[in-house]
Enzyme design. Structure first.
Site, mmCIF file in Angstrom:
data_model
loop_
_atom_site.group_PDB
_atom_site.id
_atom_site.type_symbol
_atom_site.label_atom_id
_atom_site.label_comp_id
_atom_site.label_asym_id
_atom_site.label_seq_id
_atom_site.Cartn_x
_atom_site.Cartn_y
_atom_site.Cartn_z
ATOM 1 N N ASP A 61 25.286 -4.790 9.463
ATOM 2 C CA ASP A 61 26.004 -5.370 8.332
ATOM 3 C C ASP A 61 25.862 -6.883 8.391
ATOM 4 O OD1 ASP A 61 27.883 -6.004 6.262
ATOM 5 O OD2 ASP A 61 28.830 -4.061 6.610
ATOM 6 N N ASN A 69 38.556 -6.779 1.369
ATOM 7 C CA ASN A 69 38.047 -5.605 2.107
ATOM 8 C C ASN A 69 39.168 -4.787 2.723
ATOM 9 O OD1 ASN A 69 35.344 -7.577 3.520
ATOM 10 N ND2 ASN A 69 35.387 -6.455 1.620
ATOM 11 N N GLN A 71 41.967 -3.588 1.993
ATOM 12 C CA GLN A 71 42.632 -2.499 1.266
ATOM 13 C C GLN A 71 42.011 -1.143 1.618
ATOM 14 O OE1 GLN A 71 40.268 -1.582 -1.178
ATOM 15 N NE2 GLN A 71 41.336 -0.512 -2.829
ATOM 16 N N ASP A 129 26.666 -0.051 -0.309
ATOM 17 C CA ASP A 129 27.379 -0.047 -1.590
ATOM 18 C C ASP A 129 26.497 -0.518 -2.735
ATOM 19 O OD1 ASP A 129 27.043 -2.667 -0.999
ATOM 20 O OD2 ASP A 129 29.128 -3.266 -1.295
ATOM 21 N N CYS A 192 31.860 -2.055 -6.359
ATOM 22 C CA CYS A 192 33.298 -1.936 -6.081
ATOM 23 C C CYS A 192 34.045 -3.131 -6.650
ATOM 24 C CB CYS A 192 33.549 -1.870 -4.574
ATOM 25 S SG CYS A 192 33.237 -0.265 -3.856
ATOM 26 N N CYS A 336 31.885 -14.648 -15.783
ATOM 27 C CA CYS A 336 32.778 -13.617 -15.242
ATOM 28 C C CYS A 336 32.788 -13.809 -13.738
ATOM 29 C CB CYS A 336 32.317 -12.220 -15.652
ATOM 30 S SG CYS A 336 30.669 -11.812 -15.080
#
Lengths: 378, 182
Positions: A61, A69, A71, A129, A192, A336
């Site tokens: 990673d 993260n 949560q 992801d 996500c 955004c």
């Protein structure tokens, strides 16, 4: 590979299981597993495979632990913000099981390093992801003949399967490209951070992946090879779809067109169509002279409250009803969080006749990275 | 990569998906459940739904027709449901009503009835299933539709024989679309 007395005690509760036994435990000890991503899906995989006694675990990673993260990425603590996830995960797991050997890769898996890293493992678990990594890991596992435990989550729904598993007669089970030979257009793939994710979902889906990994290694039970499990956490239902080998699979089909790893970022970005390229502005140009521009922020109000550039906030879904607030006689910079929704907003506004629009490259994330590191991100 | 969304192609001064919804909303169906997939926001923006109708998004639509059927059927509460393809704009209110009427007659004799139109021996769409088949549809695990469910229930299967090719006219190719506009 023989087990020590301590190991026989540590793993006793699974050694006594019918069909598992000392032989199953020895297979786990002899096995090596690479886990791609130490995030939401990676956490339960890492925890359960470590606890179960897999002999060698690699974790890769490139990312650092951030507040958003926590949560769902339950391996990390609040005091580990900013620490590399693979490193933070390995330090926890060593304490869980000192019998397991860990290899940490603080890097992003890429076409350049994937083959060299994956070749040293018996099995790969995909906890990534994003689509470029998913295709990359799938293809590398096909070329290296490694089984791949697939997991994916979106909002309240998850998917699990076992790809490229060696079958009894020597052939291999279906893979990700049998399901999806090519990626969807990028605007159809919210991450996500764009689409949201229910916190316990990666825990459930990642645990299912660990379950399949242990079965592949030990040879117990029936795996999800040839089946895609679809799980819906909102109504707590699951169902299966049969996956069949697809003759149009560009790697394993009857006429393969991909024979080595490719540029997966470009592959998933799709073809560049000149007339659809959006006029854009860098965060540096906006910072240099923001008085020239009208800033339109198309994120949701709660995102605006966390951090903003001071512009007008109209969420993407309400743009059409609030057109009168958007000037036609001044350069409008639309932004955004990362640039996906603003691109959609610009396409929508173009259909309404606007010709004065610029997309802020990289959105508020780029602003935080390049201009204002104190800005809160999420 | 995928080409243009066929449901958003123009047909009779609006889009194909609007044409399909418009025909269905004039027919005798009690409730329409529109399952969106690709371009969901555009499709939902185009349709002016009646109060009793609903939009349901299928995030797994790339996995094939079955997942979209299951999303819709899961929400359905009537005595029967008609699985309508949105790329059949030649079907009008009368086509749907004739199938419904035939099904209602058949269902009086067989509460497990399944009905499909047949044009010169070829099965078309839409297919109407009695509600008793709901669990089987939700558990179905082949990706491209419910054909095998019909095959497993041939003793309950009713053919609606017709010579009207509208029941076969879906749009799979650019050629299909150009023929449609002639």
């Amino acid at each position: 590979m023989t087990l020590s007395r301590d190991e026989l005690i540590r793993y006793n509760r699974q050694i006594i299981l019918p069909d598992f036994g000392v032989a199953g435990q020895e297979r786990l000890k002899a096995a090596s597993v690479l886990i791609i991503g130490a995030g939401g899906l990676g956490a339960p995989n890492l925890q359960y495979l470590t606890a179960a006694g897999v002999g060698r675990i690699g974790v890769i990673d490139f990312d650092q632990v951030s507040l958003t993260n926590l949560q769902r990425q339950v391996l990390f603590n609040t005091d580990e913000l900013g620490v590399n996830k693979a490193t933070a995960a390995a330090s926890k797991l060593k304490a869980l099981n000192p019998e397991t050997e860990f290899e940490v890769f603080e890097t992003q898996i890429s076409s350049e390093n994937a083959m060299a890293i994956i070749v040293d493992y018996d099995l790969v678990v995909d906890g990534s992801d994003n689509l470029p990594t998913r295709y990359l890991v799938n293809d590398a596992c096909l070329f290296l003949e490694k089984p791949l435990i697939y997991g994916a989550i979106f909002r309240f729904e998850g998917q699990v399967s076992v790809f490229n598993q060696e079958l009894e007669h020597g052939s291999r089970g279906p893979n990700y490209r049998d399901l999806f030979p090519t990626p969807p257009p990028p605007e159809m793939v919210p991450s996500c951070s764009e689409g949201g994710v229910f916190g316990v979902l990666p825990g459930i889906v990642g645990s299912m992946q660990a379950n399949e990994a242990i079965k592949v290694i030990t040879g117990m039970g029936t795996t999800l090879s040839g089946k895609l499990l679809l799980f819906d956490s909102l109504d707590f239902t699951s169902r299966y779809l049969n996956i069949r080998s697809n003759e149009n699979n560009p790697v394993t089909g009857s006429n393969p067109t991909i024979t080595k790893l490719i540029d997966y970022e470009a592959f998933c970005a799709g073809p560049v169509i000149e007339e659809e390229v959006l006029a854009s502005l860098s965060v540096h140009d906006l910072h240099a002279d923001n008085s020239r521009y009208f800033i339109l922020d198309v994120r949701e109000p709660y995102e605006y409250d966390i951090s903003n550039l001071g512009g007008l906030n109209i969420p993407l879904g309400q743009l059409k009803e609030q057109l009168e607030q958007i000037p036609g006689d001044k350069q409008v910079v639309v932004h955004c969080k990362s640039g996906v929704r603003s691109a959609q907003a610009i396409n929508l506004l173009k259909q309404e006749g606007y010709t004065n629009l610029l997309n802020l490259e990289g959105g508020i994330l780029a602003w935080q990275k390049e201009i204002d590191s104190e800005m809160a991100v999420y | 990569m995928e080409g243009p969304n066929k449901l958003l192609l123009e047909f009779k001064n609006h889009t194909i998906v609007e044409q399909c919804y418009s025909s269905l909303s004039k027919s005798g169906v009690d409730e329409i459940i529109v399952v969106t997939g690709r371009d969901a926001e555009i499709v939902s923006g185009l349709l002016r739904l009646r109060q009793q109708d609903r939009l349901v998004h299928n995030a797994d639509f790339r996995l094939g027709l079955t997942t979209s059927i299951q999303k819709g059927v899961k929400q359905a509460h009537g005595d029967a449901f008609m699985l309508c393809l949105a790329d059949m704009p030649l079907l009008n209110m009368d086509h749907y009503d004739s199938l419904i009427e035939e099904f209602q007659t058949s269902a009086m004799a067989d509460q497990e009835a399944i009905l499909a139109p047949f044009v010169n021996g070829k099965r078309g769409n839409p297919v109407i299933f009695s509600k008793v088949h709901k669990p089987a549809i939700l558990a179905h695990n082949e990706m491209n539709g419910c054909r095998s469910l019909i095959n497993h229930n041939l003793n309950h299967f009713i053919r609606y024989n017709t010579e009207d090719h509208a029941f076969l006219s879906d749009i799979d190719t650019a050629e299909d679309y150009s023929l449609l506009n002639q």
